[in-house]
Scaffold this motif. Structure first.
Motif, PDB file in Angstrom:
ATOM      1  N   VAL A  23      -8.287  -0.623  -2.480  1.00  0.00           N
ATOM      2  CA  VAL A  23      -7.231  -0.045  -2.277  1.00  0.00           C
ATOM      3  C   VAL A  23      -6.950  -0.492  -0.571  1.00  0.00           C
ATOM      4  O   VAL A  23      -7.578  -0.133  -0.104  1.00  0.00           O
ATOM      5  N   ALA A  24      -6.109  -1.873  -0.113  1.00  0.00           N
ATOM      6  CA  ALA A  24      -5.930  -1.976   1.422  1.00  0.00           C
ATOM      7  C   ALA A  24      -4.414  -1.521   2.054  1.00  0.00           C
ATOM      8  O   ALA A  24      -3.202  -1.487   0.740  1.00  0.00           O
ATOM      9  N   ALA A  25      -4.291  -0.029   2.419  1.00  0.00           N
ATOM     10  CA  ALA A  25      -3.011   0.082   3.133  1.00  0.00           C
ATOM     11  C   ALA A  25      -2.498  -0.472   4.094  1.00  0.00           C
ATOM     12  O   ALA A  25      -3.172  -0.013   5.287  1.00  0.00           O
ATOM     13  N   CYS A  26      -1.345  -0.756   4.350  1.00  0.00           N
ATOM     14  CA  CYS A  26      -1.072  -1.326   5.610  1.00  0.00           C
ATOM     15  C   CYS A  26       0.299  -1.249   5.699  1.00  0.00           C
ATOM     16  O   CYS A  26       0.606  -1.834   6.725  1.00  0.00           O
ATOM     17  N   GLY A  27       1.132  -0.513   5.123  1.00  0.00           N
ATOM     18  CA  GLY A  27       1.961   0.359   5.429  1.00  0.00           C
ATOM     19  C   GLY A  27       2.490   1.672   5.121  1.00  0.00           C
ATOM     20  O   GLY A  27       2.531   2.471   4.898  1.00  0.00           O
ATOM     21  N   LEU A  28       3.880   2.153   5.439  1.00  0.00           N
ATOM     22  CA  LEU A  28       3.850   3.763   5.718  1.00  0.00           C
ATOM     23  C   LEU A  28       5.502   3.739   5.193  1.00  0.00           C
ATOM     24  O   LEU A  28       6.391   4.912   5.535  1.00  0.00           O
ATOM     25  N   ALA A  29       6.538   3.232   4.783  1.00  0.00           N
ATOM     26  CA  ALA A  29       7.280   2.994   4.714  1.00  0.00           C
ATOM     27  C   ALA A  29       8.358   3.973   3.939  1.00  0.00           C
ATOM     28  O   ALA A  29       8.965   4.492   4.372  1.00  0.00           O
ATOM     29  N   GLY A  30       7.220   4.499   3.138  1.00  0.00           N
ATOM     30  CA  GLY A  30       8.015   5.394   2.201  1.00  0.00           C
ATOM     31  C   GLY A  30       7.158   6.745   2.708  1.00  0.00           C
ATOM     32  O   GLY A  30       7.755   7.212   1.697  1.00  0.00           O
ATOM     33  N   GLY A  31       6.597   7.015   3.477  1.00  0.00           N
ATOM     34  CA  GLY A  31       6.330   8.108   4.318  1.00  0.00           C
ATOM     35  C   GLY A  31       5.172   7.678   4.338  1.00  0.00           C
ATOM     36  O   GLY A  31       3.588   7.144   3.925  1.00  0.00           O
ATOM     37  N   MET A  32       4.546   8.995   5.160  1.00  0.00           N
ATOM     38  CA  MET A  32       3.222   9.043   6.136  1.00  0.00           C
ATOM     39  C   MET A  32       2.336  10.478   4.941  1.00  0.00           C
ATOM     40  O   MET A  32       1.317  10.079   5.008  1.00  0.00           O
ATOM     41  N   ASP A  33       3.170  10.884   3.993  1.00  0.00           N
ATOM     42  CA  ASP A  33       2.309  11.697   3.190  1.00  0.00           C
ATOM     43  C   ASP A  33       1.591  11.370   1.983  1.00  0.00           C
ATOM     44  O   ASP A  33       1.478   9.956   2.215  1.00  0.00           O
ATOM     45  N   PHE A  34       0.687  11.919   1.754  1.00  0.00           N
ATOM     46  CA  PHE A  34      -0.860  11.476   0.409  1.00  0.00           C
ATOM     47  C   PHE A  34      -0.554  12.599  -0.820  1.00  0.00           C
ATOM     48  O   PHE A  34      -1.839  12.828  -0.533  1.00  0.00           O
ATOM     49  N   PRO A  35       0.696  12.729  -1.117  1.00  0.00           N
ATOM     50  CA  PRO A  35       0.584  13.634  -2.850  1.00  0.00           C
ATOM     51  C   PRO A  35       0.002  13.509  -3.629  1.00  0.00           C
ATOM     52  O   PRO A  35       0.103  12.998  -4.919  1.00  0.00           O
ATOM     53  N   ALA A  36      -1.669  13.606  -3.857  1.00  0.00           N
ATOM     54  CA  ALA A  36      -2.612  13.286  -4.647  1.00  0.00           C
ATOM     55  C   ALA A  36      -4.145  13.727  -4.256  1.00  0.00           C
ATOM     56  O   ALA A  36      -3.892  14.674  -3.486  1.00  0.00           O
ATOM     57  N   THR A  37      -4.808  13.582  -5.551  1.00  0.00           N
ATOM     58  CA  THR A  37      -5.830  14.666  -5.647  1.00  0.00           C
ATOM     59  C   THR A  37      -6.875  13.352  -5.484  1.00  0.00           C
ATOM     60  O   THR A  37      -6.724  12.089  -4.918  1.00  0.00           O
ATOM     61  N   VAL A  38      -7.956  13.885  -4.778  1.00  0.00           N
ATOM     62  CA  VAL A  38      -9.030  12.920  -4.766  1.00  0.00           C
ATOM     63  C   VAL A  38     -10.031  12.674  -5.808  1.00  0.00           C
ATOM     64  O   VAL A  38     -10.676  11.714  -5.866  1.00  0.00           O
ATOM     65  N   ALA A  39      -9.447  12.567  -7.028  1.00  0.00           N
ATOM     66  CA  ALA A  39     -10.318  12.064  -8.437  1.00  0.00           C
ATOM     67  C   ALA A  39     -10.291  11.422  -8.063  1.00  0.00           C
ATOM     68  O   ALA A  39     -10.963  10.467  -9.344  1.00  0.00           O
ATOM     69  N   PRO A  40      -9.215  10.154  -8.344  1.00  0.00           N
ATOM     70  CA  PRO A  40      -9.948   8.852  -8.234  1.00  0.00           C
ATOM     71  C   PRO A  40     -10.781   7.827  -7.606  1.00  0.00           C
ATOM     72  O   PRO A  40     -11.331   7.379  -7.630  1.00  0.00           O
ATOM     73  N   PHE A  41     -10.995   8.521  -6.396  1.00  0.00           N
ATOM     74  CA  PHE A  41     -11.763   8.393  -5.056  1.00  0.00           C
ATOM     75  C   PHE A  41     -13.245   9.360  -6.319  1.00  0.00           C
ATOM     76  O   PHE A  41     -14.277   8.362  -6.430  1.00  0.00           O
ATOM     77  N   ILE A  42     -13.286  10.032  -6.487  1.00  0.00           N
ATOM     78  CA  ILE A  42     -14.553  10.440  -7.022  1.00  0.00           C
ATOM     79  C   ILE A  42     -15.280   9.944  -8.275  1.00  0.00           C
ATOM     80  O   ILE A  42     -16.290   9.669  -8.554  1.00  0.00           O
ATOM     81  N   LEU A  43     -13.744   9.999  -9.423  1.00  0.00           N
ATOM     82  CA  LEU A  43     -13.884  10.426 -10.831  1.00  0.00           C
ATOM     83  C   LEU A  43     -14.533   8.162 -11.484  1.00  0.00           C
ATOM     84  O   LEU A  43     -15.567   7.483 -12.083  1.00  0.00           O
ATOM     85  N   ARG A  44     -14.273   7.212 -10.191  1.00  0.00           N
ATOM     86  CA  ARG A  44     -13.800   6.066 -10.408  1.00  0.00           C
ATOM     87  C   ARG A  44     -14.312   5.482  -9.473  1.00  0.00           C
ATOM     88  O   ARG A  44     -14.540   4.282  -9.423  1.00  0.00           O
ATOM     89  N   GLY A  45     -14.768   6.106  -8.507  1.00  0.00           N
ATOM     90  CA  GLY A  45     -15.492   5.304  -7.085  1.00  0.00           C
ATOM     91  C   GLY A  45     -14.206   4.790  -6.983  1.00  0.00           C
ATOM     92  O   GLY A  45     -14.362   3.435  -5.797  1.00  0.00           O
ATOM     93  N   ILE A  46     -13.265   4.810  -6.277  1.00  0.00           N
ATOM     94  CA  ILE A  46     -11.832   4.031  -5.630  1.00  0.00           C
ATOM     95  C   ILE A  46     -12.230   4.191  -4.724  1.00  0.00           C
ATOM     96  O   ILE A  46     -12.574   5.146  -3.424  1.00  0.00           O
ATOM     97  N   THR A  47     -12.333   3.346  -3.384  1.00  0.00           N
ATOM     98  CA  THR A  47     -11.838   3.192  -1.884  1.00  0.00           C
ATOM     99  C   THR A  47     -10.765   3.084  -1.439  1.00  0.00           C
ATOM    100  O   THR A  47      -9.877   1.423  -1.749  1.00  0.00           O
ATOM    101  N   LEU A  48     -10.353   3.558  -0.343  1.00  0.00           N
ATOM    102  CA  LEU A  48      -9.114   3.711   0.252  1.00  0.00           C
ATOM    103  C   LEU A  48      -9.463   2.784   2.039  1.00  0.00           C
ATOM    104  O   LEU A  48     -10.216   3.518   2.046  1.00  0.00           O
ATOM    105  N   TYR A  49      -9.163   1.522   2.005  1.00  0.00           N
ATOM    106  CA  TYR A  49      -8.926   0.789   3.278  1.00  0.00           C
ATOM    107  C   TYR A  49      -7.426   0.970   3.980  1.00  0.00           C
ATOM    108  O   TYR A  49      -6.495   0.648   3.839  1.00  0.00           O
ATOM    109  N   GLY A  50      -7.406   1.508   5.426  1.00  0.00           N
ATOM    110  CA  GLY A  50      -6.603   1.739   5.865  1.00  0.00           C
ATOM    111  C   GLY A  50      -6.909   0.587   6.903  1.00  0.00           C
ATOM    112  O   GLY A  50      -7.604  -0.332   7.466  1.00  0.00           O
TER     113      GLY A  50
END
Length: 109
Positions: A23-50
């Motif tokens: 996932v490439a994140a390139c905007g913050l119109a909805g807010g700067m928070d990230f209300p989630a867990t690390v589960a997708p990153f650990i369990l499915r090997g997701i990468t978050l790119y800024g």
């Protein structure tokens, strides 16, 4: 996947990304928070790119625009694009923040 909203929309993008996806994140119109867990990153090997669009060097920006011009299939871009009138911008913005919009929205002014 590319997220331009942030906050809950970014969380939903990460949650719906396939195994070993990115996932490439390139905007913050909805807010700067990230209300989630690390589960997708650990369990499915997701990468978050800024994506830095503020202080990226001009050479990098030129390269990005050149690659988009050459490599982007414009017919695919048209299939994910919705045009709206400025009078509909507030309505669609709420739908974007609720994670109900896929693709890109172009506002006719």
């Amino acid at each position: 996947m590319i997220d331009t909203v942030g906050s809950n929309t970014l969380v939903n993008a990460c949650a719906s990304t396939k195994y070993r996806g990115a996932v490439a994140a390139c905007g913050l119109a909805g807010g700067m928070d990230f209300p989630a867990t690390v589960a997708p990153f650990i369990l499915r090997g997701i990468t978050l790119y800024g994506v830095d669009s503020v202080i990226a060097p001009i050479e990098l920006r030129k390269e990005a625009w050149e690659r988009l011009a050459k490599e982007l299939d414009k017919t695919k871009l048209e299939t994910i694009t919705t045009e709206i009138q400025i009078t509909d911008a507030l309505k669609i913005s709420n739908e974007i923040l609720d994670g109900k919009v896929r693709g890109r929205v172009v506002v006719q002014i």
